[in-house]
Design a protein around this motif. Sequence first.
Motif, PDB file in Angstrom:
ATOM      1  N   MET A  64       0.833  -1.206   0.000  1.00 47.87           N
ATOM      2  CA  MET A  64       0.000   0.000   0.000  1.00 47.87           C
ATOM      3  C   MET A  64       0.866   1.254   0.000  1.00 47.87           C
ATOM      4  SD  MET A  64      -3.186  -0.646  -0.277  1.00 47.87           S
ATOM      5  CE  MET A  64      -3.798   0.997   0.126  1.00 47.87           C
ATOM      6  N   ARG A  65       1.960   1.241   0.752  1.00 47.84           N
ATOM      7  CA  ARG A  65       2.835   2.412   0.779  1.00 47.84           C
ATOM      8  C   ARG A  65       3.509   2.616  -0.583  1.00 47.84           C
ATOM      9  NH1 ARG A  65       8.646   3.703   3.243  1.00 47.84           N
ATOM     10  NH2 ARG A  65       8.472   5.958   3.190  1.00 47.84           N
ATOM     11  N   ALA A  66       4.008   1.538  -1.153  1.00 41.42           N
ATOM     12  CA  ALA A  66       4.665   1.638  -2.460  1.00 41.42           C
ATOM     13  C   ALA A  66       3.695   2.148  -3.515  1.00 41.42           C
ATOM     14  CB  ALA A  66       5.230   0.280  -2.871  1.00 41.42           C
ATOM     15  N   ALA A  67       2.456   1.659  -3.496  1.00 41.46           N
ATOM     16  CA  ALA A  67       1.444   2.101  -4.465  1.00 41.46           C
ATOM     17  C   ALA A  67       1.138   3.582  -4.285  1.00 41.46           C
ATOM     18  CB  ALA A  67       0.175   1.268  -4.302  1.00 41.46           C
ATOM     19  N   ARG A  68       1.026   4.022  -3.051  1.00 38.05           N
ATOM     20  CA  ARG A  68       0.722   5.441  -2.784  1.00 38.05           C
ATOM     21  C   ARG A  68       1.854   6.338  -3.253  1.00 38.05           C
ATOM     22  NH1 ARG A  68       2.440   7.590   1.814  1.00 38.05           N
ATOM     23  NH2 ARG A  68       2.218   5.644   2.988  1.00 38.05           N
ATOM     24  N   ALA A 105       4.065   5.741  -5.511  1.00 29.37           N
ATOM     25  CA  ALA A 105       4.270   5.656  -6.959  1.00 29.37           C
ATOM     26  C   ALA A 105       3.191   6.411  -7.732  1.00 29.37           C
ATOM     27  CB  ALA A 105       4.297   4.199  -7.398  1.00 29.37           C
ATOM     28  N   GLU A 106       2.109   6.778  -7.091  1.00 28.87           N
ATOM     29  CA  GLU A 106       1.030   7.553  -7.712  1.00 28.87           C
ATOM     30  C   GLU A 106       0.515   6.905  -8.998  1.00 28.87           C
ATOM     31  OE1 GLU A 106       1.478  12.049  -7.218  1.00 28.87           O
ATOM     32  OE2 GLU A 106       3.571  11.389  -7.128  1.00 28.87           O
ATOM     33  N   VAL A 147       7.220   1.795 -11.008  1.00 26.46           N
ATOM     34  CA  VAL A 147       7.845   2.462  -9.861  1.00 26.46           C
ATOM     35  C   VAL A 147       7.375   1.823  -8.563  1.00 26.46           C
ATOM     36  CG1 VAL A 147       8.026   4.652  -8.612  1.00 26.46           C
ATOM     37  CG2 VAL A 147       8.174   4.627 -11.107  1.00 26.46           C
ATOM     38  N   ALA A 148       6.098   1.493  -8.485  1.00 23.27           N
ATOM     39  CA  ALA A 148       5.580   0.830  -7.286  1.00 23.27           C
ATOM     40  C   ALA A 148       6.299  -0.495  -7.053  1.00 23.27           C
ATOM     41  CB  ALA A 148       4.079   0.604  -7.420  1.00 23.27           C
ATOM     42  N   THR A 149       6.518  -1.240  -8.112  1.00 26.38           N
ATOM     43  CA  THR A 149       7.233  -2.512  -8.001  1.00 26.38           C
ATOM     44  C   THR A 149       8.661  -2.280  -7.510  1.00 26.38           C
ATOM     45  OG1 THR A 149       5.913  -3.442  -9.815  1.00 26.38           O
ATOM     46  CG2 THR A 149       7.970  -4.563  -9.260  1.00 26.38           C
ATOM     47  N   LEU A 150       9.284  -1.227  -8.009  1.00 27.49           N
ATOM     48  CA  LEU A 150      10.653  -0.904  -7.599  1.00 27.49           C
ATOM     49  C   LEU A 150      10.701  -0.552  -6.118  1.00 27.49           C
ATOM     50  CD1 LEU A 150      13.470  -0.623  -8.875  1.00 27.49           C
ATOM     51  CD2 LEU A 150      12.959   1.801  -9.250  1.00 27.49           C
ATOM     52  N   TYR A 151       9.777   0.285  -5.668  1.00 26.44           N
ATOM     53  CA  TYR A 151       9.743   0.663  -4.257  1.00 26.44           C
ATOM     54  C   TYR A 151       9.480  -0.552  -3.353  1.00 26.44           C
ATOM     55  CZ  TYR A 151       9.534   5.633  -5.556  1.00 26.44           C
ATOM     56  OH  TYR A 151       9.808   6.890  -6.047  1.00 26.44           O
ATOM     57  N   LEU A 156      12.170  13.878  -9.842  1.00 34.97           N
ATOM     58  CA  LEU A 156      11.342  15.075 -10.062  1.00 34.97           C
ATOM     59  C   LEU A 156       9.889  14.809  -9.680  1.00 34.97           C
ATOM     60  CD1 LEU A 156      12.783  16.392 -13.441  1.00 34.97           C
ATOM     61  CD2 LEU A 156      12.953  17.510 -11.213  1.00 34.97           C
ATOM     62  N   ASN A 157       9.404  13.607  -9.978  1.00 37.55           N
ATOM     63  CA  ASN A 157       8.041  13.250  -9.577  1.00 37.55           C
ATOM     64  C   ASN A 157       7.906  13.249  -8.053  1.00 37.55           C
ATOM     65  OD1 ASN A 157       7.232  12.923 -12.229  1.00 37.55           O
ATOM     66  ND2 ASN A 157       7.652  10.722 -12.261  1.00 37.55           N
ATOM     67  N   SER A 158       8.931  12.763  -7.382  1.00 42.50           N
ATOM     68  CA  SER A 158       8.901  12.742  -5.917  1.00 42.50           C
ATOM     69  C   SER A 158       8.892  14.157  -5.354  1.00 42.50           C
ATOM     70  CB  SER A 158      10.101  11.964  -5.367  1.00 42.50           C
ATOM     71  OG  SER A 158      10.078  10.615  -5.801  1.00 42.50           O
ATOM     72  N   VAL A 159       9.718  15.031  -5.928  1.00 39.72           N
ATOM     73  CA  VAL A 159       9.751  16.429  -5.474  1.00 39.72           C
ATOM     74  C   VAL A 159       8.401  17.100  -5.755  1.00 39.72           C
ATOM     75  CG1 VAL A 159      10.865  18.671  -5.757  1.00 39.72           C
ATOM     76  CG2 VAL A 159      12.243  16.587  -5.799  1.00 39.72           C
ATOM     77  N   ALA A 160       7.838  16.835  -6.932  1.00 38.70           N
ATOM     78  CA  ALA A 160       6.537  17.422  -7.272  1.00 38.70           C
ATOM     79  C   ALA A 160       5.457  16.956  -6.306  1.00 38.70           C
ATOM     80  CB  ALA A 160       6.162  17.066  -8.705  1.00 38.70           C
TER      81      ALA A 160
END
Length: 384
Positions: free
Chosen positions: A189-193, A195-196, A201-205, A306-310
């Motif tokens: 759930m955290r990775a999915a959140r 990764a937006e 990216v969710a899989t990577l996290y 950049l997505n994380s900063v945004a």
Amino acid sequence: MSVWDTLVGQDRVVEQLRAASCGDPKMLAQSWLICGPPGSGRSNMARAFAAALESPDHGLNDEPTKAVREVLAGTHPDVTTLATDKVTIGIDEVRDLVTTAEQMPRSGPWRIIIIEDVDRMLERTTNVLLKEIEEPSPHTIWLLCAPSAQDVLPTIRSRTRIVNLGVPSDAQVAQYLEQRHDVGHNLAMRAARLAEGHIGVATLYATDSQVLADRDELVVGVLGLRRTSQAILLAGSLLDSAKAQAAADVAKRGDKARAEFLRLNGLQEGDRVPPSLRPAYNALTKADDVKRQTTRRTRDVLDRALNSVASIYRDVAVLQNDAEESVGLVNVENRRAIADLSARLRRERTIRCLDEINVARRRLFGNGNALLVFEALFCALAEA
């Protein structure tokens, strides 16, 4: 598990393409444009569609056929995929595809050409495709992938059938992570959140704790920006981390490619590669290719940063507009610091910060110096 079961949160499009693959071949459109935001699975959708088209059972049975296995593994003789690690797709690559498209299929009913990121084509390269897209060979299907139809030239849009993917929900992505990668519910759930909606990216996290830790460090660093010196140090740290991630990823992919090469040629790890196969084997580790792939992967890591900063300034805007209950926060773990920042910033400054991030993205993908791009961005955010 059918070929369609690996796709997350795209039931409407899956139903459309499943029906197309099972229908009358004479009624099947031969040029498709599959659109979806990054991480929505447009390339996976194209491969699943190709597998369904090539398979006698249209990919519906739980036990995958030989055709399905080959298409998904990238080894089917009638399915060709063009994916680039360059900024743009070259005209010679497209000319080779056109030549391939005119050949009769060897074993399946269709010759299928998949082009990932067709939006990376320059106009003169796209012109090479036009006639083939408009009037494909009788046994050829083109599957083009792009973020949106607007990212593709009108001449291509008008000659294809467009399907649009949506952004899967956090719950759908988390369920996928739990089922396919055996990830615990809380981490999924955290990775999915975080990764937006981006499945990759969710899989990577969820599967790489270092990548997740690097993201946490970046978010804390941005929230703590006060001085120019901090901005310079954070930019350098981010670039070092991105290069390390990229190098590790390219090395991992190289190991996997070499292992697959050995398997396909009946060799074991440590076996001597015959002289006749050595040029092809050595080509998997060419220094120039590794360097280019590392540069591309570094850019991908920085784009993810950049997505994380945004997401930080997205959360600030959510709090400033009292919208937390309706849309929630991405960076829940950092809520207190984000709330402090939302109180310090005026709304127009929040918008200005988001604009600065977009400027940084354009500079980065315009081949700007990555270190200077992030130094400028972090200095602007510190000043805000």
